[in-house]
Design a protein around this motif. Structure first.
Motif, PDB file in Angstrom:
ATOM      1  N   ILE A   9      -2.466  -3.023  -2.574  1.00 38.60           N
ATOM      2  CA  ILE A   9      -1.778  -2.883  -1.279  1.00 38.60           C
ATOM      3  C   ILE A   9      -2.346  -1.744  -0.437  1.00 38.60           C
ATOM      4  O   ILE A   9      -1.758  -1.346   0.567  1.00 38.60           O
ATOM      5  CB  ILE A   9      -0.260  -2.689  -1.464  1.00 38.60           C
ATOM      6  CG1 ILE A   9       0.034  -1.433  -2.303  1.00 38.60           C
ATOM      7  CG2 ILE A   9       0.362  -3.922  -2.082  1.00 38.60           C
ATOM      8  CD1 ILE A   9       1.505  -1.040  -2.321  1.00 38.60           C
ATOM      9  N   GLY A  10      -3.510  -1.193  -0.839  1.00 30.47           N
ATOM     10  CA  GLY A  10      -4.077  -0.108  -0.049  1.00 30.47           C
ATOM     11  C   GLY A  10      -3.363   1.209  -0.301  1.00 30.47           C
ATOM     12  O   GLY A  10      -2.676   1.389  -1.304  1.00 30.47           O
ATOM     13  N   THR A  11      -3.502   2.128   0.643  1.00 31.24           N
ATOM     14  CA  THR A  11      -3.067   3.506   0.401  1.00 31.24           C
ATOM     15  C   THR A  11      -1.866   3.943   1.214  1.00 31.24           C
ATOM     16  O   THR A  11      -1.559   5.130   1.260  1.00 31.24           O
ATOM     17  CB  THR A  11      -4.230   4.472   0.690  1.00 31.24           C
ATOM     18  OG1 THR A  11      -4.591   4.353   2.071  1.00 31.24           O
ATOM     19  CG2 THR A  11      -5.435   4.184  -0.178  1.00 31.24           C
ATOM     20  N   GLY A  12      -1.200   3.024   1.867  1.00 29.18           N
ATOM     21  CA  GLY A  12       0.000   3.442   2.570  1.00 29.18           C
ATOM     22  C   GLY A  12       0.160   2.890   3.963  1.00 29.18           C
ATOM     23  O   GLY A  12       1.208   3.038   4.575  1.00 29.18           O
ATOM     24  N   ASN A  13      -0.881   2.255   4.489  1.00 32.94           N
ATOM     25  CA  ASN A  13      -0.808   1.674   5.822  1.00 32.94           C
ATOM     26  C   ASN A  13      -0.588   0.173   5.695  1.00 32.94           C
ATOM     27  O   ASN A  13      -1.446  -0.532   5.167  1.00 32.94           O
ATOM     28  CB  ASN A  13      -2.109   1.946   6.582  1.00 32.94           C
ATOM     29  CG  ASN A  13      -2.038   1.520   8.039  1.00 32.94           C
ATOM     30  OD1 ASN A  13      -1.248   0.650   8.402  1.00 32.94           O
ATOM     31  ND2 ASN A  13      -2.869   2.128   8.868  1.00 32.94           N
ATOM     32  N   MET A 108       3.037  -7.629  -8.907  1.00 31.84           N
ATOM     33  CA  MET A 108       3.096  -6.169  -9.004  1.00 31.84           C
ATOM     34  C   MET A 108       2.284  -5.595  -7.852  1.00 31.84           C
ATOM     35  O   MET A 108       1.107  -5.947  -7.673  1.00 31.84           O
ATOM     36  CB  MET A 108       2.509  -5.689 -10.334  1.00 31.84           C
ATOM     37  CG  MET A 108       3.234  -6.153 -11.572  1.00 31.84           C
ATOM     38  SD  MET A 108       4.799  -5.292 -11.856  1.00 31.84           S
ATOM     39  CE  MET A 108       4.275  -3.601 -11.975  1.00 31.84           C
ATOM     40  N   LEU A 109       2.889  -4.719  -7.058  1.00 28.54           N
ATOM     41  CA  LEU A 109       2.201  -4.105  -5.927  1.00 28.54           C
ATOM     42  C   LEU A 109       1.485  -2.850  -6.413  1.00 28.54           C
ATOM     43  O   LEU A 109       2.133  -1.864  -6.788  1.00 28.54           O
ATOM     44  CB  LEU A 109       3.192  -3.760  -4.815  1.00 28.54           C
ATOM     45  CG  LEU A 109       3.613  -4.907  -3.893  1.00 28.54           C
ATOM     46  CD1 LEU A 109       4.376  -5.988  -4.656  1.00 28.54           C
ATOM     47  CD2 LEU A 109       4.484  -4.389  -2.743  1.00 28.54           C
ATOM     48  N   ILE A 110       0.157  -2.898  -6.401  1.00 32.19           N
ATOM     49  CA  ILE A 110      -0.658  -1.829  -6.973  1.00 32.19           C
ATOM     50  C   ILE A 110      -1.201  -0.946  -5.863  1.00 32.19           C
ATOM     51  O   ILE A 110      -1.841  -1.420  -4.913  1.00 32.19           O
ATOM     52  CB  ILE A 110      -1.833  -2.410  -7.794  1.00 32.19           C
ATOM     53  CG1 ILE A 110      -1.313  -3.411  -8.837  1.00 32.19           C
ATOM     54  CG2 ILE A 110      -2.625  -1.284  -8.438  1.00 32.19           C
ATOM     55  CD1 ILE A 110      -0.332  -2.854  -9.831  1.00 32.19           C
ATOM     56  N   TRP A 111      -0.954   0.347  -5.993  1.00 35.66           N
ATOM     57  CA  TRP A 111      -1.446   1.304  -5.007  1.00 35.66           C
ATOM     58  C   TRP A 111      -2.972   1.265  -4.980  1.00 35.66           C
ATOM     59  O   TRP A 111      -3.620   1.351  -6.015  1.00 35.66           O
ATOM     60  CB  TRP A 111      -0.967   2.704  -5.404  1.00 35.66           C
ATOM     61  CG  TRP A 111      -0.871   3.660  -4.272  1.00 35.66           C
ATOM     62  CD1 TRP A 111      -1.712   4.693  -4.008  1.00 35.66           C
ATOM     63  CD2 TRP A 111       0.138   3.702  -3.272  1.00 35.66           C
ATOM     64  NE1 TRP A 111      -1.303   5.363  -2.890  1.00 35.66           N
ATOM     65  CE2 TRP A 111      -0.160   4.778  -2.421  1.00 35.66           C
ATOM     66  CE3 TRP A 111       1.259   2.915  -3.006  1.00 35.66           C
ATOM     67  CZ2 TRP A 111       0.613   5.100  -1.314  1.00 35.66           C
ATOM     68  CZ3 TRP A 111       2.038   3.237  -1.911  1.00 35.66           C
ATOM     69  CH2 TRP A 111       1.720   4.323  -1.076  1.00 35.66           C
ATOM     70  N   GLY A 112      -3.557   1.118  -3.812  1.00 37.49           N
ATOM     71  CA  GLY A 112      -5.004   1.028  -3.701  1.00 37.49           C
ATOM     72  C   GLY A 112      -5.493  -0.309  -4.228  1.00 37.49           C
ATOM     73  O   GLY A 112      -5.156  -1.363  -3.698  1.00 37.49           O
ATOM     74  N   ASP A 113      -6.295  -0.270  -5.282  1.00 40.66           N
ATOM     75  CA  ASP A 113      -6.864  -1.473  -5.883  1.00 40.66           C
ATOM     76  C   ASP A 113      -6.769  -1.365  -7.397  1.00 40.66           C
ATOM     77  O   ASP A 113      -6.954  -0.275  -7.956  1.00 40.66           O
ATOM     78  CB  ASP A 113      -8.330  -1.619  -5.469  1.00 40.66           C
ATOM     79  CG  ASP A 113      -8.969  -2.857  -6.054  1.00 40.66           C
ATOM     80  OD1 ASP A 113      -8.868  -3.922  -5.418  1.00 40.66           O
ATOM     81  OD2 ASP A 113      -9.546  -2.777  -7.154  1.00 40.66           O
ATOM     82  N   PRO A 114      -6.475  -2.473  -8.088  1.00 37.23           N
ATOM     83  CA  PRO A 114      -6.321  -2.402  -9.553  1.00 37.23           C
ATOM     84  C   PRO A 114      -7.568  -1.952 -10.314  1.00 37.23           C
ATOM     85  O   PRO A 114      -7.477  -1.598 -11.484  1.00 37.23           O
ATOM     86  CB  PRO A 114      -5.961  -3.851  -9.934  1.00 37.23           C
ATOM     87  CG  PRO A 114      -5.362  -4.427  -8.701  1.00 37.23           C
ATOM     88  CD  PRO A 114      -6.108  -3.794  -7.560  1.00 37.23           C
ATOM     89  N   SER A 115      -8.733  -1.941  -9.645  1.00 42.11           N
ATOM     90  CA  SER A 115      -9.975  -1.621 -10.355  1.00 42.11           C
ATOM     91  C   SER A 115     -10.285  -0.134 -10.424  1.00 42.11           C
ATOM     92  O   SER A 115     -11.122   0.289 -11.226  1.00 42.11           O
ATOM     93  CB  SER A 115     -11.155  -2.322  -9.673  1.00 42.11           C
ATOM     94  OG  SER A 115     -11.417  -1.732  -8.398  1.00 42.11           O
ATOM     95  N   GLY A 141      -7.513  -4.686  -3.161  1.00 38.60           N
ATOM     96  CA  GLY A 141      -6.957  -3.947  -2.035  1.00 38.60           C
ATOM     97  C   GLY A 141      -7.911  -2.867  -1.564  1.00 38.60           C
ATOM     98  O   GLY A 141      -8.907  -2.552  -2.223  1.00 38.60           O
ATOM     99  N   ILE A 142      -7.616  -2.284  -0.428  1.00 34.85           N
ATOM    100  CA  ILE A 142      -8.423  -1.189   0.114  1.00 34.85           C
ATOM    101  C   ILE A 142      -8.170   0.063  -0.718  1.00 34.85           C
ATOM    102  O   ILE A 142      -7.028   0.427  -0.989  1.00 34.85           O
ATOM    103  CB  ILE A 142      -8.076  -0.948   1.586  1.00 34.85           C
ATOM    104  CG1 ILE A 142      -8.550  -2.137   2.431  1.00 34.85           C
ATOM    105  CG2 ILE A 142      -8.687   0.348   2.101  1.00 34.85           C
ATOM    106  CD1 ILE A 142      -8.176  -2.053   3.890  1.00 34.85           C
ATOM    107  N   THR A 143      -9.246   0.724  -1.132  1.00 36.93           N
ATOM    108  CA  THR A 143      -9.127   1.901  -1.993  1.00 36.93           C
ATOM    109  C   THR A 143      -9.052   3.186  -1.178  1.00 36.93           C
ATOM    110  O   THR A 143      -9.436   3.232  -0.009  1.00 36.93           O
ATOM    111  CB  THR A 143     -10.326   1.998  -2.944  1.00 36.93           C
ATOM    112  OG1 THR A 143     -11.511   2.293  -2.167  1.00 36.93           O
ATOM    113  CG2 THR A 143     -10.538   0.703  -3.719  1.00 36.93           C
ATOM    114  N   SER A 144      -8.596   4.245  -1.841  1.00 38.34           N
ATOM    115  CA  SER A 144      -8.537   5.551  -1.188  1.00 38.34           C
ATOM    116  C   SER A 144      -9.931   6.043  -0.804  1.00 38.34           C
ATOM    117  O   SER A 144     -10.094   6.757   0.191  1.00 38.34           O
ATOM    118  CB  SER A 144      -7.851   6.566  -2.103  1.00 38.34           C
ATOM    119  OG  SER A 144      -8.502   6.644  -3.354  1.00 38.34           O
ATOM    120  N   LEU A 145     -10.954   5.651  -1.584  1.00 36.22           N
ATOM    121  CA  LEU A 145     -12.323   6.038  -1.224  1.00 36.22           C
ATOM    122  C   LEU A 145     -12.738   5.433   0.109  1.00 36.22           C
ATOM    123  O   LEU A 145     -13.372   6.093   0.938  1.00 36.22           O
ATOM    124  CB  LEU A 145     -13.301   5.571  -2.310  1.00 36.22           C
ATOM    125  CG  LEU A 145     -13.535   6.506  -3.486  1.00 36.22           C
ATOM    126  CD1 LEU A 145     -14.479   5.850  -4.488  1.00 36.22           C
ATOM    127  CD2 LEU A 145     -14.086   7.839  -3.021  1.00 36.22           C
TER     128      LEU A 145
END
Length: 254
Positions: A9-13, A108-115, A141-145
């Motif tokens: 789900i990315g990082t918060g946006n 399951m909503l995963i912060w960022g990306d599951p990888s 999903g979009i990662t914090s990087l």
């Protein structure tokens, strides 16, 4: 059979959630939302918001919240994490058996990306071994990087050079990785960059709460901005009760 969708789900946006993620959410019969304690209530609040915004009005998806087991911080790190993952898998399994006794789709909503520095896939492996047949789907999903480099408007790597992704713990213990021109550091409890040798010509791009309204960015030569980052980080942690940050370090040729 159970289908478990690990949905990045990315990082918060909310704008960073992909169309594939929206489709996966709306296919789910059950969505499990972890609670990480009052200090990190923002994280479950965001997941609730995403469900409110993205689930179709006709959806019959059930949303179930649960308290995430705590990791023992006093024991050997790897052993404590192993037991922690087992405890989380047991909770997942109980909830799935309770709410989907005849099978179905779980999201399951995963912060960022599951990888990327996320253990949901490892926990899902334990779930497969202890709770019958589970078919795992990963929705990237979009990662914090990606958000860090986008917000600072920089490439992740220098020209034709490798990038190492590591943790604050490893940076403290082992120093600058061999042959790396750029080092991305995650899961830093605070200031691991201070362990690097003085005199290193390093530039840092730091970001906290990436993608959120309270996002904070600092960059500059490490020697010039390290104190400012530590001071700002401590103030933000005190203000919000928690912090998630990441940074990229680049060694200047010389």
């Amino acid at each position: 059979m159970i289908q478990l969708s690990l949905i990045g789900i990315g990082t918060g946006n909310p704008d960073h959630v992909t169309l594939a993620a929206v489709k996966a959410l709306n296919r789910a019969d059950l969505i499990l939302l972890p609670r990480k304690g009052e200090a990190k209530s923002d994280l479950v609040d965001l997941r609730r918001l995403l469900c409110d915004q993205l689930l179709e009005a006709s959806s019959e998806t059930r949303i179930v919240e649960f308290d995430l087991p705590r990791r023992d911080g006093e024991r050997d790190y790897l052993s404590a994490v192993d037991d922690w993952h087992a405890a989380i898998a047991a909770v997942w399994g109980r909830l799935i058996e309770q709410h989907l006794p005849d099978g179905g789709r779980v999201g399951m909503l995963i912060w960022g990306d599951p990888s990327l520095y996320d253990s949901s896939l490892r926990i899902a492996d334990r779930l497969q071994s202890g709770h019958g047949t589970v078919d795992v789907e990963v929705v990237p999903g979009i990662t914090s990087l990606q958000v860090l480099t986008a917000e600072h408007r920089i490439p992740l790597n220098t020209l034709a050079e490798p990038v190492q992704i590591t943790t604050g713990r490893r940076l403290r213990e082992r120093g600058w990785p061999t042959d790396a021109a750029s080092v991305a550091v995650m899961l830093d409890s605070g200031g691991a960059f201070e362990s690097l040798l003085p005199g290193e010509d390093l530039h840092i791009w730091w970001g906290a709460y990436l993608g959120m309204d309270k996002q904070c960015l600092i960059d500059g030569p490490l020697a010039d901005v390290s104190d400012a980052i530590l001071t700002r980080r401590a103030a933000l942690r005190e203000q919000h009760g928690w912090i998630m940050d990441i940074y990229l370090l680049v060694r200047r040729p010389g």
